[in-house]
Design a protein around this motif. Sequence first.
Motif, PDB file in Angstrom:
ATOM      1  N   LYS A 193      65.823  55.454  88.654  1.00  0.00           N
ATOM      2  CA  LYS A 193      65.863  55.066  87.143  1.00  0.00           C
ATOM      3  C   LYS A 193      65.466  56.469  86.467  1.00  0.00           C
ATOM      4  O   LYS A 193      64.604  57.248  86.828  1.00  0.00           O
ATOM      5  N   VAL A 194      66.238  56.635  85.083  1.00  0.00           N
ATOM      6  CA  VAL A 194      65.934  57.511  84.204  1.00  0.00           C
ATOM      7  C   VAL A 194      65.005  57.348  83.111  1.00  0.00           C
ATOM      8  O   VAL A 194      65.121  56.267  82.610  1.00  0.00           O
ATOM      9  N   LEU A 195      63.833  58.181  82.962  1.00  0.00           N
ATOM     10  CA  LEU A 195      62.998  58.086  81.872  1.00  0.00           C
ATOM     11  C   LEU A 195      63.626  58.540  80.619  1.00  0.00           C
ATOM     12  O   LEU A 195      63.768  59.735  80.506  1.00  0.00           O
ATOM     13  N   VAL A 196      63.875  57.700  79.327  1.00  0.00           N
ATOM     14  CA  VAL A 196      64.236  58.403  78.252  1.00  0.00           C
ATOM     15  C   VAL A 196      63.000  57.982  77.305  1.00  0.00           C
ATOM     16  O   VAL A 196      62.741  57.027  76.915  1.00  0.00           O
ATOM     17  N   ILE A 197      62.502  59.278  76.914  1.00  0.00           N
ATOM     18  CA  ILE A 197      61.464  59.300  76.021  1.00  0.00           C
ATOM     19  C   ILE A 197      62.067  59.313  74.794  1.00  0.00           C
ATOM     20  O   ILE A 197      62.640  60.611  74.327  1.00  0.00           O
ATOM     21  N   VAL A 198      61.903  58.478  73.829  1.00  0.00           N
ATOM     22  CA  VAL A 198      62.567  58.493  72.581  1.00  0.00           C
ATOM     23  C   VAL A 198      61.647  58.902  71.434  1.00  0.00           C
ATOM     24  O   VAL A 198      60.245  58.296  71.370  1.00  0.00           O
ATOM     25  N   ILE A 199      61.536  59.820  70.809  1.00  0.00           N
ATOM     26  CA  ILE A 199      60.834  60.301  69.715  1.00  0.00           C
ATOM     27  C   ILE A 199      61.591  60.241  68.468  1.00  0.00           C
ATOM     28  O   ILE A 199      62.144  61.329  68.000  1.00  0.00           O
ATOM     29  N   HIS A 200      61.387  59.152  67.522  1.00  0.00           N
ATOM     30  CA  HIS A 200      61.778  58.990  66.305  1.00  0.00           C
ATOM     31  C   HIS A 200      60.601  58.313  65.465  1.00  0.00           C
ATOM     32  O   HIS A 200      60.331  57.430  65.782  1.00  0.00           O
ATOM     33  N   PRO A 201      60.296  59.090  64.202  1.00  0.00           N
ATOM     34  CA  PRO A 201      59.257  58.585  63.480  1.00  0.00           C
ATOM     35  C   PRO A 201      59.291  57.343  62.604  1.00  0.00           C
ATOM     36  O   PRO A 201      58.758  56.714  62.268  1.00  0.00           O
ATOM     37  N   ASP A 202      60.762  56.965  62.562  1.00  0.00           N
ATOM     38  CA  ASP A 202      61.012  55.792  61.738  1.00  0.00           C
ATOM     39  C   ASP A 202      62.298  55.138  62.265  1.00  0.00           C
ATOM     40  O   ASP A 202      63.291  55.189  61.763  1.00  0.00           O
ATOM     41  N   MET A 203      61.851  54.564  63.553  1.00  0.00           N
ATOM     42  CA  MET A 203      63.209  54.011  64.339  1.00  0.00           C
ATOM     43  C   MET A 203      63.965  52.903  63.397  1.00  0.00           C
ATOM     44  O   MET A 203      65.066  52.713  63.769  1.00  0.00           O
ATOM     45  N   GLU A 204      63.196  51.979  62.652  1.00  0.00           N
ATOM     46  CA  GLU A 204      63.641  51.029  61.848  1.00  0.00           C
ATOM     47  C   GLU A 204      64.953  51.714  61.061  1.00  0.00           C
ATOM     48  O   GLU A 204      65.755  50.646  60.851  1.00  0.00           O
ATOM     49  N   THR A 205      64.769  52.592  60.489  1.00  0.00           N
ATOM     50  CA  THR A 205      65.572  53.276  59.622  1.00  0.00           C
ATOM     51  C   THR A 205      66.777  54.090  60.219  1.00  0.00           C
ATOM     52  O   THR A 205      67.863  54.711  59.751  1.00  0.00           O
ATOM     53  N   SER A 206      66.356  54.323  61.698  1.00  0.00           N
ATOM     54  CA  SER A 206      67.426  55.140  62.345  1.00  0.00           C
ATOM     55  C   SER A 206      68.905  54.717  62.408  1.00  0.00           C
ATOM     56  O   SER A 206      69.060  53.491  62.501  1.00  0.00           O
ATOM     57  N   VAL A 207      69.959  55.443  62.301  1.00  0.00           N
ATOM     58  CA  VAL A 207      71.136  55.021  62.341  1.00  0.00           C
ATOM     59  C   VAL A 207      71.702  55.326  63.694  1.00  0.00           C
ATOM     60  O   VAL A 207      72.341  54.390  64.268  1.00  0.00           O
ATOM     61  N   VAL A 208      71.350  56.468  64.334  1.00  0.00           N
ATOM     62  CA  VAL A 208      71.971  56.667  65.723  1.00  0.00           C
ATOM     63  C   VAL A 208      70.956  56.503  66.869  1.00  0.00           C
ATOM     64  O   VAL A 208      71.190  55.854  67.846  1.00  0.00           O
ATOM     65  N   ASN A 209      69.745  57.062  66.362  1.00  0.00           N
ATOM     66  CA  ASN A 209      69.042  56.716  67.991  1.00  0.00           C
ATOM     67  C   ASN A 209      68.667  55.361  68.081  1.00  0.00           C
ATOM     68  O   ASN A 209      68.544  55.055  69.400  1.00  0.00           O
ATOM     69  N   LYS A 210      68.529  54.598  67.298  1.00  0.00           N
ATOM     70  CA  LYS A 210      68.278  53.235  67.395  1.00  0.00           C
ATOM     71  C   LYS A 210      69.305  52.588  68.305  1.00  0.00           C
ATOM     72  O   LYS A 210      69.291  51.791  69.341  1.00  0.00           O
ATOM     73  N   LYS A 211      70.510  53.061  67.944  1.00  0.00           N
ATOM     74  CA  LYS A 211      71.887  52.552  68.890  1.00  0.00           C
ATOM     75  C   LYS A 211      71.719  53.141  70.153  1.00  0.00           C
ATOM     76  O   LYS A 211      72.331  52.519  71.148  1.00  0.00           O
ATOM     77  N   TRP A 212      71.400  54.332  70.373  1.00  0.00           N
ATOM     78  CA  TRP A 212      71.246  55.007  71.771  1.00  0.00           C
ATOM     79  C   TRP A 212      70.308  54.150  72.385  1.00  0.00           C
ATOM     80  O   TRP A 212      70.465  53.859  73.465  1.00  0.00           O
ATOM     81  N   ALA A 213      69.040  53.749  71.914  1.00  0.00           N
ATOM     82  CA  ALA A 213      68.132  53.289  72.697  1.00  0.00           C
ATOM     83  C   ALA A 213      68.381  51.694  73.066  1.00  0.00           C
ATOM     84  O   ALA A 213      68.133  51.346  74.120  1.00  0.00           O
ATOM     85  N   ALA A 214      68.990  50.977  72.195  1.00  0.00           N
ATOM     86  CA  ALA A 214      69.534  49.812  72.470  1.00  0.00           C
ATOM     87  C   ALA A 214      70.614  49.681  73.454  1.00  0.00           C
ATOM     88  O   ALA A 214      70.544  48.913  74.341  1.00  0.00           O
ATOM     89  N   ALA A 215      71.619  50.672  73.559  1.00  0.00           N
ATOM     90  CA  ALA A 215      72.498  51.004  74.665  1.00  0.00           C
ATOM     91  C   ALA A 215      71.871  51.150  75.808  1.00  0.00           C
ATOM     92  O   ALA A 215      72.347  50.451  76.804  1.00  0.00           O
ATOM     93  N   LEU A 216      70.887  52.005  75.923  1.00  0.00           N
ATOM     94  CA  LEU A 216      70.116  52.164  77.265  1.00  0.00           C
ATOM     95  C   LEU A 216      69.557  51.095  77.724  1.00  0.00           C
ATOM     96  O   LEU A 216      69.376  50.671  78.915  1.00  0.00           O
TER      97      LEU A 216
END
Length: 192
Positions: A3-26
């Motif tokens: 398993k790969v550990l993906v540490i997501v660092i976004h100060p406002d994930m709710e308004t994220s356009v891309v990082n939220k999609k990437w995390a959801a895909a993972l």
Amino acid sequence: MSKVLVIVIHPDMETSVVNKKWAAALRQYPDRYRVHDLYAAYPSGEIDIKREQALLEEHETIIFQFPFYWFNCPPLLKKWLDEVLTHGWAYGSKSGYKMKNKKVALAISVGIDEQEYTTGGKYKYTLNELTAPFEITFQYVQADYRPLFAFYGLEHRATTSRIEKSVEMYLAFMDKYCGTAAENARSIAGDR
């Protein structure tokens, strides 16, 4: 593949356009990826150092996923690096070097177009040059620093199709650069 550990660092994930999609895909592949959202885990900014170190010890591949702004990472990642990669654990003693040989890479969403990050572009430096401190940090703790993933041009061209394309490209990056040595060899051989 472990398993790969993906540490997501976004100060406002709710308004994220891309990082939220990437995390959801993972998160659709829980057998392959463990998504760890730092801002959700530590809303007060107080990091549980032992927890983070234990998490790192459990994984052989670690991806740091974040938006690139002000030519750097979000502040919680800088704090995390300062507090988690400690002397005696990450470097500097016989019992240190817990990150040794772990594969580490960055996955960065970038608002500005790639051509602006060139010697002749507006910002005069490439993204690889601007992220060199990360490379040096991970080399210092003897990790296996891998090529970064970047998706550019999101500030003015964040269309639905481009965002979906970024998800496909991110998952392909994960498959190519984060697998085991045998998996990477098969992937590279498939590129020829």
